[in-house]
Enzyme design. Structure first.
Site, PDB file in Angstrom:
ATOM      1  N   LYS A 116       0.805  -1.213   0.000  1.00  0.00           N
ATOM      2  CA  LYS A 116       0.000   0.000   0.000  1.00  0.00           C
ATOM      3  C   LYS A 116       0.851   1.283   0.000  1.00  0.00           C
ATOM      4  O   LYS A 116       2.072   1.231   0.086  1.00  0.00           O
ATOM      5  CB  LYS A 116      -0.946  -0.036   1.204  1.00  0.00           C
TER       6      LYS A 116
HETATM    7  C1  LIG Z   1      -9.210  -3.127  -2.218  1.00  0.00           C
HETATM    8  C2  LIG Z   1      -8.749  -3.886  -1.006  1.00  0.00           C
HETATM    9  N1  LIG Z   1      -9.608  -4.109  -0.006  1.00  0.00           N
HETATM   10  C3  LIG Z   1      -9.240  -4.753   1.115  1.00  0.00           C
HETATM   11  C4  LIG Z   1      -7.957  -5.219   1.272  1.00  0.00           C
HETATM   12  C5  LIG Z   1      -7.589  -5.929   2.519  1.00  0.00           C
HETATM   13  O1  LIG Z   1      -6.501  -5.331   3.163  1.00  0.00           O
HETATM   14  P1  LIG Z   1      -5.545  -6.224   4.093  1.00  0.00           P
HETATM   15  O2  LIG Z   1      -4.683  -7.059   3.212  1.00  0.00           O
HETATM   16  O3  LIG Z   1      -4.784  -5.214   4.869  1.00  0.00           O
HETATM   17  O4  LIG Z   1      -6.465  -7.027   4.939  1.00  0.00           O
HETATM   18  C6  LIG Z   1      -7.026  -5.025   0.255  1.00  0.00           C
HETATM   19  C7  LIG Z   1      -5.655  -5.536   0.396  1.00  0.00           C
HETATM   20  O5  LIG Z   1      -4.904  -5.827  -0.455  1.00  0.00           O
HETATM   21  C8  LIG Z   1      -7.435  -4.341  -0.912  1.00  0.00           C
HETATM   22  O6  LIG Z   1      -6.572  -4.135  -1.922  1.00  0.00           O
END
Ligand SMILES: Cc1ncc(COP(=O)(O)O)c(C=O)c1O
Length: 395
Positions: free
Chosen positions: A178
């Site tokens: 990110k």
């Molecule tokens: C669009 C989106 N939503 C939710 C998530 C979930 O995030 P995390 O991996 O921190 O749980 C991601 C992670 O890659 C994402 O790209």
């Protein structure tokens, strides 16, 4: 991960050497301070740091009181975690098309609304803002909540407001991929006291009533939840990353703007390519230049030629679990670890919209097949951007 270094090492070292890096009552108060700083920056009223973006999404849904018997509309193009957050609370994800910007198509959302729709989840994939004016107007008309998945859009904006703070609640991810990162991590923000209190209780189920004074002033009754609490080590890294975020974003945006200008017809410098439209190009995080082609064949030919000349691109149809057709657990309707907890088998969810099929969102599949992403680096100099532009213009 864009930028990380000695400052983060020093911050974590400080937290470790304090021997006091439990989030609650810790003398460093790194997580609490990060939350204050995130709120100050974004204008959010409440913020909770968590283990992941998924944790933030599911806590926000719980905060909204969403569960069995409810539908949440999600875009057909998003990481599977967005849809799994919905099933994790016992609700049903309803899948909507994306528009030309690759964010949720508000016209298709309207078609998919039902008496069970409790929320809609715009997702800012690659940091692209969605049509939030239209979605907010629709939410007012029909009375659903907006939960913003800003996991790929830390620091992104829409018409001057931070993404994640425009709907009823927003979720950010700080995983390795990110805009800013603590390796893993996330945050939920909201302006709604009830959503905040319920998310607070849910995300830290056992410790919330045991450690510190977290329940002071909390009106919502305690209920069972989960453990998404992070330590001050995460908070310490995130506070340093937050200092870097404005620079990361302005460098990404500057480089994306220059590359667009040099390669795209709408850039004004005679480039021949076509950039996918945006609902707010200035607020867009700038991580990606999405080139749009008339056909999938043209897009593939471009990708191959660019690769031969040393410029890699990604066609989003190749991005696996970001496309609804590859959401195995959802498409095959295995929504939980035990049949009695599986939203697809629950009595309350009978008759809801979960007749998924691979061809249900053809427009999304078409757009994803004829778009090529050029991933932007904040660290390119003008010479490097010029080299990449030359390749693109010759493909
Ligand atoms: C669009 C989106 N939503 C939710 C998530 C979930 O995030 P995390 O991996 O921190 O749980 C991601 C992670 O890659 C994402 O790209």
């Amino acid at each position: 991960m864009y930028r990380i270094g000695q400052e983060e090492i020093n911050a974590v070292g400080r937290a470790i050497l304090s021997r006091d890096f439990f989030k609650i009552n810790g003398s460093g108060r790194e997580v609490y301070n990060f939350e204050e700083e995130w709120k100050q920056l974004t204008g959010a009223k409440y913020a909770l740091t968590m283990t992941s973006g998924f944790a933030a999404l599911s806590s926000a849904l719980i905060g909204m009181g969403i569960g069995p018997g409810d539908e949440v509309i999600v875009p057909a193009y998003t990481y599977i975690a967005s849809a799994l957050a919905v099933t994790s609370v016992g609700a049903i994800p309803v899948i909507a098309e994306v528009d030309d910007t690759l964010t949720i198509d508000v016209a298709d959302v309207e078609k998919k609304l039902s008496p069970h729709t409790k929320a809609v989840m715009p997702v800012y994939i690659q940091g692209f803002p969605a049509d939030l004016d239209a979605l907010t107007a629709l939410a007012k008309k029909y009375g659903f909540k907006i939960i913003e998945d800003a996991c790929q859009a830390d620091g992104g904006m829409y018409h001057g407001r931070y993404l994640g703070t425009i709907g009823d609640a927003g979720a950010f991810s700080f995983n390795y991929f990110k805009v800013i990162t603590s390796g893993e991590g996330g945050a939920m923000v909201t302006g709604d006291r009830t959503i905040y209190e319920r998310a607070l209780i849910y995300h830290d189920a056992s410790a919330v009533a045991f450690f510190g004074d977290q329940l002071n002033g909390i009106d919502q009754p305690l209920f069972g939840g989960t453990e998404f609490r992070v330590s001050d080590l995460t908070g310490a890294i995130l506070r340093e990353q937050l200092k870097r975020m404005p620079g990361i974003l302005s460098d990404l945006r500057r480089n994306r703007t220059l590359l667009t200008k040099l390669t795209c017809a709408e850039g004004g410098a005679g480039g021949k390519h076509c950039k996918a439209p945006s609902h707010d190009i200035d607020g867009d995080c700038g991580t990606t230049l999405p080139l749009r082609f008339d056909s999938a064949e043209e897009c593939r030919a471009f990708q191959q030629k660019a690769a031969e000349k040393g410029v890699g691109t990604t066609v989003p149809i190749d991005t696996g679990k970001h496309i609804y057709t590859n959401w195995t657990q959802i498409m095959e309707k295995r929504g939980a670890l035990h049949p009695a907890m599986d939203p697809f088998l629950m009595e309350a969810n009978k008759g809801l919209q979960h007749n998924y099929s691979a061809d249900m969102c053809p427009r999304t599949l078409d757009l994803l097949s004829r778009t090529a992403y050029v991933m932007i680096s904040p660290d390119w100099d003008e010479a490097e951007i010029g080299r990449i532009a030359d390749v693109i213009n010759n493909c």
